[in-house]
Design an enzyme around this catalytic site. Structure first.
Site, PDB file in Angstrom:
ATOM      1  CE  LYS A  92      71.059  50.026  80.111  1.00 44.91           C
ATOM      2  NZ  LYS A  92      70.226  49.417  81.158  1.00 44.91           N
ATOM      3  CG  LEU A 141      72.438  40.651  63.439  1.00 43.68           C
ATOM      4  CD1 LEU A 141      72.144  41.189  62.053  1.00 43.68           C
ATOM      5  CD2 LEU A 141      73.934  40.361  63.594  1.00 43.68           C
ATOM      6  CB  ILE A 155      68.097  39.987  79.966  1.00 37.36           C
ATOM      7  CG1 ILE A 155      68.637  40.209  78.551  1.00 37.36           C
ATOM      8  CG2 ILE A 155      69.187  39.485  80.888  1.00 37.36           C
ATOM      9  CD1 ILE A 155      69.492  41.400  78.365  1.00 37.36           C
ATOM     10  CB  SER A 169      75.030  48.472  78.003  1.00 37.56           C
ATOM     11  OG  SER A 169      75.409  48.444  76.652  1.00 37.56           O
ATOM     12  CG  ASN A 223      65.288  48.829  67.625  1.00 36.53           C
ATOM     13  OD1 ASN A 223      65.141  49.733  66.833  1.00 36.53           O
ATOM     14  ND2 ASN A 223      64.421  48.582  68.575  1.00 36.53           N
ATOM     15  CE1 TYR A 279      71.967  51.022  75.130  1.00 38.43           C
ATOM     16  CE2 TYR A 279      70.006  50.897  76.501  1.00 38.43           C
ATOM     17  CZ  TYR A 279      71.219  50.366  76.085  1.00 38.43           C
ATOM     18  OH  TYR A 279      71.664  49.183  76.611  1.00 38.43           O
TER      19      TYR A 279
HETATM   20  C1  WQD Z   1      74.742  44.459  65.962  1.00 35.29           C
HETATM   21  C2  WQD Z   1      75.408  44.544  64.606  1.00 35.29           C
HETATM   22  C3  WQD Z   1      74.658  46.379  63.249  1.00 35.29           C
HETATM   23  C4  WQD Z   1      70.599  44.971  62.545  1.00 35.29           C
HETATM   24  C5  WQD Z   1      73.055  46.367  71.055  1.00 35.29           C
HETATM   25  C6  WQD Z   1      71.746  46.897  71.535  1.00 35.29           C
HETATM   26  C7  WQD Z   1      71.893  47.807  72.703  1.00 35.29           C
HETATM   27  C8  WQD Z   1      72.903  47.285  73.684  1.00 35.29           C
HETATM   28  C9  WQD Z   1      74.227  46.939  73.027  1.00 35.29           C
HETATM   29  C10 WQD Z   1      72.407  46.045  75.643  1.00 35.29           C
HETATM   30  C11 WQD Z   1      75.748  45.971  64.218  1.00 35.29           C
HETATM   31  C12 WQD Z   1      74.318  45.041  62.594  1.00 35.29           C
HETATM   32  C13 WQD Z   1      71.897  45.072  63.004  1.00 35.29           C
HETATM   33  C14 WQD Z   1      70.361  44.793  61.151  1.00 35.29           C
HETATM   34  C15 WQD Z   1      72.717  44.801  60.763  1.00 35.29           C
HETATM   35  N1  WQD Z   1      72.391  46.128  74.313  1.00 35.29           N
HETATM   36  N2  WQD Z   1      72.931  44.978  62.124  1.00 35.29           N
HETATM   37  N3  WQD Z   1      71.438  44.711  60.309  1.00 35.29           N
HETATM   38  O1  WQD Z   1      74.180  47.971  67.914  1.00 35.29           O
HETATM   39  O2  WQD Z   1      75.688  46.324  69.059  1.00 35.29           O
HETATM   40  O3  WQD Z   1      73.683  47.321  70.257  1.00 35.29           O
HETATM   41  O4  WQD Z   1      73.922  45.944  72.033  1.00 35.29           O
HETATM   42  O5  WQD Z   1      72.653  46.870  76.422  1.00 35.29           O
HETATM   43  O6  WQD Z   1      70.632  47.868  73.317  1.00 35.29           O
HETATM   44  O7  WQD Z   1      71.157  47.655  70.487  1.00 35.29           O
HETATM   45  O8  WQD Z   1      73.422  45.598  68.444  1.00 35.29           O
HETATM   46  O9  WQD Z   1      72.024  43.999  67.227  1.00 35.29           O
HETATM   47  O10 WQD Z   1      71.623  46.484  66.852  1.00 35.29           O
HETATM   48  O11 WQD Z   1      73.691  45.411  65.958  1.00 35.29           O
HETATM   49  O12 WQD Z   1      73.683  44.728  59.985  1.00 35.29           O
HETATM   50  O13 WQD Z   1      69.198  44.702  60.675  1.00 35.29           O
HETATM   51  O14 WQD Z   1      74.483  44.079  63.614  1.00 35.29           O
HETATM   52  O15 WQD Z   1      75.111  47.305  62.274  1.00 35.29           O
HETATM   53  O16 WQD Z   1      76.976  45.964  63.513  1.00 35.29           O
HETATM   54  P1  WQD Z   1      74.340  46.856  68.854  1.00 35.29           P
HETATM   55  P2  WQD Z   1      72.577  45.379  67.115  1.00 35.29           P
END
Ligand code: WQD
Length: 340
Positions: free
Chosen positions: A156, A203, A14, A126, A201, A152
């Protein structure tokens, strides 16, 4: 007269997009980044987009002496503070590293604002501070914060508490917490984007790395949730919109005469499910994305998306791009990386 802005973590995902947006709005970003969570490929991309090297100092924000030297060297119009670890799962394994880096770094920056009379500060917060919305899945800035599910998330949540206490002690400083929802996508040039170090980590990198062939399939963490299609719902915000929100926040703070502390949701106001992301990616790229349904991931919020009206009313900012733009740009970035 240069309007210098310190961008900690400015070589990150970002941060790098915000550096481009700042320059486009007439600011002069000064990057402080020790590349522990950034890659030199992004720096090369920044050079190509900007046509010159950005001002960059490879310093650790936990090194107070090095950070002080930067504040001695430049008269900053403001600071945008990105530098922090952000992997939810990793934070469970390495809580002390997360508290040390994310909180000591923040405290160092805040103390230098005061000692060097820097009046404008934007914090990378966040939606994780909301936890799992109890009732309405659309959260506004007045939705009560809940205790997070991960170290984490606590960095925040505590970060915002530290900023609130600091505000009471330094009422002349103007502070803004930008609560990001889910940043996705890449710069339309495909020269900078999200560069996860090691196994992703989040998606989106998993989607594009599966599509490029790095993984045999995407695993969807659960499709038995109480949502419209059983998969989790998030508010995915294009990183370009997110970058522009930071400039809008800085412009707003710079115009204020009195000190203040505001929190603003940075999201599109629309929720999208994991299965809808997969379908949209296939639609945008024409590819078939191999995916399987796996078990739920511990700590996952079921459904959350932003009420984004405050950003529009206070900052005059509104997300312009949609999920298909983000998927198109993320895929172009992945293909750029594969060609390097
Ligand atoms: C999104 C959705 C997973 C991976 C993120 C960041 C965190 C913070 C908030 C900024 C969920 C699903 C994921 C995969 C999947 N960012 N998924 N298979 O958990 O909302 O948190 O946003 O501050 O740093 O981690 O985002 O992208 O990990 O997951 O099904 O291989 O995708 O279960 O529902 P999350 P994410």
């Amino acid at each position: 007269m240069n309007k210098y802005v310190l961008v900690t973590g400015g070589a990150g995902y970002i941060g790098s997009h915000t550096v481009v947006a700042l320059l486009q709005q007439g600011y002069t970003p000064v990057i402080a980044d020790d590349f522990r969570n950034a890659n030199k490929i992004v720096l090369a991309g920044l050079r190509s987009i900007l046509g010159h090297d950005p001002l960059l100092y490879p310093i650790d924000i936990c090194d107070k002496q090095a950070l002080t030297a930067l504040f001695d060297k430049y008269t900053f119009e403001g600071v945008i503070h990105f530098a922090a670890y952000k992997a939810v799962g990793e934070s469970v394994d390495k809580p002390l590293e997360y508290y040390q880096n994310n909180l000591v770094g923040l405290i160092n920056v805040l103390s230098l604002l005061q000692s060097h009379q820097v009046k404008n500060f934007v914090f990378s917060s966040s939606c994780t501070v909301y936890g799992e919305p109890k009732g309405e899945k659309e959260v506004s800035e007045t939705t009560p914060k809940q205790l997070p599910e991960s170290p984490y998330g606590y960095t925040k949540w505590m970060g915002e508490q530290i900023i609130a206490d600091f505000h009471r002690s330094a009422p002349e400083i103007k502070l803004m917490n930008l609560r990001y929802f889910n940043p996705v996508g890449a710069h339309p040039s495909a020269l900078i984007g999200e560069f996860p170090i090691g196994k992703p980590n989040n998606l989106l990198p998993f989607v594009t790395q599966t599509a490029i062939g790095k993984y045999p399939h995407l695993t969807i963490f659960g499709n038995d949730y109480p949502t419209r299609d059983g998969s989790c719902i998030r508010d995915y915000i294009h990183v370009q919109d997110l970058a522009e929100a930071h400039v809008a926040a800085l412009d707003f703070l710079s115009k204020q005469q009195e000190g203040l502390l505001e929190a603003v949701n940075i999201g599109t106001g629309t929720g999208t499910s994991v299965l809808e992301i997969v379908a949209a990616f296939e639609r945008v790229t024409g590819l078939t994305l191999p995916h399987v349904i796996g078990p739920r991931r511990q700590g996952d919020v079921i459904e959350i998306y932003a009420n984004a009206t405050k950003g529009e009313q206070l900052l005059g900012w509104k997300a312009r791009l949609g999920i298909e733009d983000a998927l198109r740009d993320a895929w172009a970035w992945e293909q750029h990386l594969a060609a390097l």
